[in-house]
Every structure is written in C-alpha cells, then in structure tokens.
Motif scaffolding. Structure first.
Motif, PDB file in Angstrom:
ATOM      1  N   CYS A 235       0.832  -1.200   0.000  1.00 24.12           N
ATOM      2  CA  CYS A 235       0.000   0.000   0.000  1.00 24.12           C
ATOM      3  C   CYS A 235       0.875   1.263   0.000  1.00 24.12           C
ATOM      4  O   CYS A 235       2.056   1.199   0.363  1.00 24.12           O
ATOM      5  N   PRO A 236       0.299   2.427  -0.358  1.00 24.46           N
ATOM      6  CA  PRO A 236       1.102   3.660  -0.396  1.00 24.46           C
ATOM      7  C   PRO A 236       1.779   4.006   0.919  1.00 24.46           C
ATOM      8  O   PRO A 236       2.852   4.607   0.922  1.00 24.46           O
ATOM      9  N   HIS A 237       1.156   3.661   2.066  1.00 25.75           N
ATOM     10  CA  HIS A 237       1.749   3.974   3.363  1.00 25.75           C
ATOM     11  C   HIS A 237       2.578   2.817   3.922  1.00 25.75           C
ATOM     12  O   HIS A 237       2.832   2.742   5.125  1.00 25.75           O
ATOM     13  N   ARG A 238       2.978   1.886   3.024  1.00 25.45           N
ATOM     14  CA  ARG A 238       3.908   0.791   3.350  1.00 25.45           C
ATOM     15  C   ARG A 238       3.274  -0.340   4.147  1.00 25.45           C
ATOM     16  O   ARG A 238       3.997  -1.219   4.614  1.00 25.45           O
ATOM     17  N   GLU A 239       1.960  -0.326   4.324  1.00 26.57           N
ATOM     18  CA  GLU A 239       1.335  -1.535   4.842  1.00 26.57           C
ATOM     19  C   GLU A 239       1.401  -2.587   3.730  1.00 26.57           C
ATOM     20  O   GLU A 239       1.099  -2.296   2.570  1.00 26.57           O
ATOM     21  N   ASN A 240       1.789  -3.784   4.070  1.00 29.74           N
ATOM     22  CA  ASN A 240       1.903  -4.826   3.050  1.00 29.74           C
ATOM     23  C   ASN A 240       1.535  -6.178   3.627  1.00 29.74           C
ATOM     24  O   ASN A 240       1.531  -6.371   4.849  1.00 29.74           O
ATOM     25  N   GLY A 241       1.254  -7.111   2.757  1.00 32.43           N
ATOM     26  CA  GLY A 241       0.875  -8.445   3.194  1.00 32.43           C
ATOM     27  C   GLY A 241       0.910  -9.431   2.048  1.00 32.43           C
ATOM     28  O   GLY A 241       1.074  -9.056   0.881  1.00 32.43           O
ATOM     29  N   VAL A 242       0.755 -10.708   2.408  1.00 24.60           N
ATOM     30  CA  VAL A 242       0.691 -11.787   1.438  1.00 24.60           C
ATOM     31  C   VAL A 242      -0.702 -12.395   1.513  1.00 24.60           C
ATOM     32  O   VAL A 242      -1.132 -12.843   2.591  1.00 24.60           O
ATOM     33  N   LEU A 243      -1.418 -12.409   0.406  1.00 25.83           N
ATOM     34  CA  LEU A 243      -2.772 -12.943   0.346  1.00 25.83           C
ATOM     35  C   LEU A 243      -2.778 -14.280  -0.376  1.00 25.83           C
ATOM     36  O   LEU A 243      -1.975 -14.530  -1.278  1.00 25.83           O
ATOM     37  N   VAL A 244      -3.716 -15.136   0.031  1.00 23.09           N
ATOM     38  CA  VAL A 244      -3.943 -16.417  -0.623  1.00 23.09           C
ATOM     39  C   VAL A 244      -5.215 -16.278  -1.448  1.00 23.09           C
ATOM     40  O   VAL A 244      -6.279 -15.939  -0.914  1.00 23.09           O
ATOM     41  N   ILE A 245      -5.127 -16.520  -2.755  1.00 26.99           N
ATOM     42  CA  ILE A 245      -6.246 -16.332  -3.675  1.00 26.99           C
ATOM     43  C   ILE A 245      -6.670 -17.685  -4.234  1.00 26.99           C
ATOM     44  O   ILE A 245      -5.845 -18.433  -4.767  1.00 26.99           O
ATOM     45  N   ASP A 246      -7.960 -18.002  -4.095  1.00 27.87           N
ATOM     46  CA  ASP A 246      -8.517 -19.250  -4.627  1.00 27.87           C
ATOM     47  C   ASP A 246      -8.606 -19.135  -6.151  1.00 27.87           C
ATOM     48  O   ASP A 246      -9.283 -18.256  -6.679  1.00 27.87           O
ATOM     49  N   LYS A 247      -7.938 -20.026  -6.875  1.00 26.33           N
ATOM     50  CA  LYS A 247      -7.900 -19.929  -8.325  1.00 26.33           C
ATOM     51  C   LYS A 247      -9.238 -20.272  -8.971  1.00 26.33           C
ATOM     52  O   LYS A 247      -9.521 -19.821 -10.084  1.00 26.33           O
ATOM     53  N   SER A 248     -10.066 -21.052  -8.303  1.00 27.29           N
ATOM     54  CA  SER A 248     -11.355 -21.422  -8.890  1.00 27.29           C
ATOM     55  C   SER A 248     -12.356 -20.277  -8.853  1.00 27.29           C
ATOM     56  O   SER A 248     -13.257 -20.197  -9.696  1.00 27.29           O
ATOM     57  N   THR A 249     -12.222 -19.378  -7.871  1.00 24.56           N
ATOM     58  CA  THR A 249     -13.164 -18.269  -7.727  1.00 24.56           C
ATOM     59  C   THR A 249     -12.528 -16.903  -7.949  1.00 24.56           C
ATOM     60  O   THR A 249     -13.244 -15.910  -8.074  1.00 24.56           O
ATOM     61  N   LEU A 250     -11.193 -16.866  -7.958  1.00 25.09           N
ATOM     62  CA  LEU A 250     -10.445 -15.601  -8.030  1.00 25.09           C
ATOM     63  C   LEU A 250     -10.857 -14.667  -6.895  1.00 25.09           C
ATOM     64  O   LEU A 250     -11.006 -13.459  -7.073  1.00 25.09           O
ATOM     65  N   GLN A 251     -11.019 -15.255  -5.719  1.00 25.80           N
ATOM     66  CA  GLN A 251     -11.348 -14.500  -4.515  1.00 25.80           C
ATOM     67  C   GLN A 251     -10.285 -14.756  -3.451  1.00 25.80           C
ATOM     68  O   GLN A 251      -9.672 -15.825  -3.411  1.00 25.80           O
TER      69      GLN A 251
END
Length: 470
Positions: A235-251
């Motif tokens: 993010c612009p204010h340097r908040e960051n993270g790693v997300l897990v995305i379901d490939k079947s739903t793209l959510q």
C-alpha cells in the motif's frame, strides 16, 4: 539374371521429384521417415515407371531441400537456418506433415550454462523495451511491453499480442497455460486475462474495511500452486501483506501475513516461491541504500498461516558473514534448496530447506582461479536457479555456478567446490545492466535495463541458431 528394364516399375528405392521447377532425387525410405501419415509418405507409395515424369509439388524448392536434409540426418543445416525464418520452415513442414520432425530438431540441446551462448534477441513489434516477461516449461514466452503482452510459442515464433487495460505491466505470472495474472507499479490490484481470446476475466484487490490504511494496494510478487495464488501487496503507506487467492473463484481465501513500517525487515516481499514437495511458501525482500544491502527471508506454512523460519540480514544468522548481507535470494524448488548471494564478497551460499536452523548456510568455494573479481559492487544483482544451475547477473555480466553433487550432499558435507564461469563475453556484458533472468524449456531468457528485446541463450552445441525477431 532378368533385365531390369523389363520390369515396368522402378526396382530400387529411388524417387524423382519436381518441387517448384527444381528436380530432386531421393529415396522412398527417406520420404517415409517423415511418418506414415505424412504427405511425403503418401507420395512415395505412388507406382512409378522408368518413363514416368517426376512427381510435381508446387511448393518452395529451397525450403523443401532443407526439410529433405532434415529427414536424412535428423538435423537442420545451420546455413539454411540463416536463410529462412523458423515460421517459413514451420509452414512448409505442416504442409508436408513433418512438423513433429522439425520441432524435435529445432529445439535446443539441454541447457548447460557453461556452454550457453546468445543466439538471438526477441523484439516485439511495438514498444520493444520489455517491462517484464514470463517463460514456460515448454520454452514459450510472454513479453510485457507497456500495457501489451506479446506471445511467442515454443518455437519462439510470434503468435499474437493482447492489449490490457493497464498503462504498464511490471509483473506477469502464468496461472494456467492461457491465463495470465498481471500487475502494475502504477495501478492497484491483480488482474487476469485469457490470452487465447484476449479477454479480461477479473481482478483481485486487497481491502479491509476495518483498516483505512489498506487501499490502492499494488502487487509486488506472485507464486502459483495448483489451487491457489500467493500474492504480496504493498500500500502507499507501506502496509503490506501476502494474500492467498482461490484460483477457482479468483477470490481472497485468507491472509498469510501482514506487516507495517519502512524498516527492511518489514518491507513487502519482492519474491515468492511455492514448494510443491512441502506446500510451504518462501518470501524474500531486499533493499539497498547508502549503507549497503539489507533484507529478510521468511518461510510460511499456508495451512497454519504461521512463519516456520526466518532470517534478517544484517541481523540473525550472522556466523562469520555479519555485515555481508545478501543482495538477492532464489529457491531451487526441485532440490528444496535456498540460495543467496552476498553483497560484498559476491560469495554464493546455499541452505537445505529441510533442515533450516539458526545459521544453515553453506558457502560455495570457487574453483575457477581465472575469475578473481567476485564482488557484487553497489549495483544490480540478480539470482536465478534453473535446471540444477545457479545463474547470477551482476550489473551487465552473466555467470553460472555448476554443481557437481546433489544439493543434499553439498549441505551435509558443509563444504563444496563449484565451478563458476562467465556465460557471456565481454561485449555481451557491455550491452546494459541485467534486469531479469528466467529459464524456460532448454533456454535462458535475459532482459536488460532500458535495452530493447529479450535475449535468448542456448547451449552452444546446438546445431544452429534460429532468428526469431519479429
């Protein structure tokens, strides 16, 4: 003995052809070697007489001569490859039904970095300075330039170009054979395109209604698994993270990590790797400034969403290398080995992912006495593991470390002598700073800062170089 002329058919394995007005003679067995279903095999089965006219084929005689040489020797003559594009050869091979023979002969030899040579540079027709690229296991290539993606097949023949809604693409990942996940440093979100049809299929954004700092998050790295994508957002204010995305739903299915701050140990992961053998995800970040390099390596277990191992440099894992922080990190997923290259000494170190501890690094001993300058300097350093080799880009130079033993034996012995060699020549290194290295098939692809095109490197014992510039 009976007179051969009394036999109305030709008694020996020879056949005459008239290809585009050029007379050629070969054997029936040569034509049939293209496959029983090929046009050439069908022509060879026609009954012939001594006084028969040569079989006429209304095609290019010069290219036919190349394909005939291929059927005879199972190799493409290098002189012919300088005269014709691979696309021209492919079109004719498809007509005669011998494309499988052409494909087999035109693929490069097994990639050995010590024998690799630059064979060509692929330049997209428009905006030829690439922003990023992605190579597949079959050797095909996707090149992003501006907001477009140009596609090249495993022959490295141009296929098509897809225009996206982004102004520039700085990250591209193959989700499926025809589906690309793309991101941009100037636009938020992770976006998906079906490159076979050129259709936009969806986007994923990092949002959190309870945290107003999470907005306009850009993607920095992606790792692909059969069921999920792992994407690091910043993010612009340097908040960051790693997300897990379901490939079947793209959510978004879960959040693997979140951190805030500008310290080196809290910056967004610039590289992510998923390990098929363990299911773990490895992320790393490297920053450089006036006081040198610093960064971290973390290993997550997506099932528990916990960090199972990490190191910060300078910081933990000091050993005798304190102050010589890594300049880049990469993972050999097949051998479950983690590599880093030291920023001051230029030394290469490896660690067995199955036995990570406080200081798991084993430093490689360079056995090539002719290579004296191993330091990385203050500029760009790129590390890439491919097919049991470690390729290192230092500014404009390209090196390879060739292993003599499996990684597990190396890590158990705690000492190992590897051969480090320059892959490129002096004039190659002068073309510009290496920006990205990636392997695909039996090729190595290299891009350079502000330099047009993607370089194609293959083992030099390949029978001939093929021009693939569009």
């Amino acid at each position: 003995m009976a007179d051969q002329n009394s036999n109305p058919t030709i008694p020996f394995d020879r056949i005459k052809l008239n290809v585009g007005g050029k007379l050629l003679e070969t054997t029936v067995s040569t034509l049939q070697s293209g496959g029983l279903d090929s046009l050439l095999a069908a022509l060879s089965n026609r009954p012939l007489h001594h006084d028969s006219n040569p079989i006429f084929i209304d095609r290019d005689p010069e290219i036919f001569s190349v394909l005939l040489s291929l059927l005879r020797s199972n190799r493409l003559p290098s002189a012919a490859l300088r005269r014709f594009s691979l696309q021209e050869l492919t079109d004719e091979a498809l007509y005669y039904g011998v494309e499988s023979r052409l494909r087999s002969a035109s693929l490069p030899s097994p990639l050995r970095g010590i024998d690799a040579a630059l064979v060509d540079t692929i330049r997209p027709a428009a905006e030829a300075v690439p922003s990023t690229f992605s190579a597949a296991e079959d050797g095909s290539l996707w090149i992003a330039h501006g907001g477009q993606i140009s596609l090249y097949d495993s022959y490295l023949s141009y296929s098509t170009a897809v225009r996206t809604h982004l102004d520039d693409i700085t990250l591209i990942c193959r989700v499926w054979p025809d589906i690309a996940a793309v991101g941009s440093e100037s636009s938020s979100g992770l976006h998906f395109y079906d490159l076979s049809s050129g259709r936009y299929t969806g986007s994923v954004h990092w949002t959190d209604q309870a945290d107003p700092r999470i907005y306009k998050a850009r993607v920095s790295a992606i790792a692909n698994s059969p069921d999920s994508l792992f994407a690091s957002f910043d993010c612009p204010h340097r908040e960051n993270g790693v997300l897990v995305i379901d490939k079947s739903t793209l959510q978004v299915s879960s959040e693997l990590a979140r951190q805030s701050g500008t310290a080196a140990k809290n910056t967004v992961a610039g590289k992510l790797t998923w390990l098929p053998a363990t299911g773990l995800v490895i992320g790393s970040a490297v920053t450089s400034g006036a006081f040198g390099y610093s960064g971290y390596i973390r290993v997550w277990d997506p099932r528990s969403r916990q960090v199972v191992w990490e190191t910060n440099e300078p910081g933990s894992g000091r050993s005798s290398r304190f102050g010589d922080a890594f300049a880049d990190v990469d993972v050999d997923a097949d051998d479950l080995t983690l590599f880093k290259i030291c920023s001051k000494s230029g030394d290469l170190a490896m660690a067995d992912i199955r036995s990570l501890g406080e200081d798991p690094w084993v430093y490689m001993k360079d056995t090539n006495p002719s290579l004296r300058d191993t330091s990385c300097g203050r500029n760009n350093v790129i590390l890439h593991c491919y097919r049991g080799q470690v390729f290192v880009g230092k500014d404009g130079g390209l090196e390879v470390w060739s292993r003599e033993k499996p990684c597990q034996q190396v890590c158990e012995s705690q000492t190992q002598s590897l051969t480090r060699n320059y892959v490129d020549k002096v004039e190659d290194a002068e073309r510009g700073m290496i920006k990205r290295i990636e392997g695909g098939g039996q090729r190595l692809f290299v891009s350079r800062e502000d330099v047009e095109g993607i370089e194609v490197w293959e083992s030099s014992n390949y029978s001939g170089a093929v021009s693939v510039s569009s």
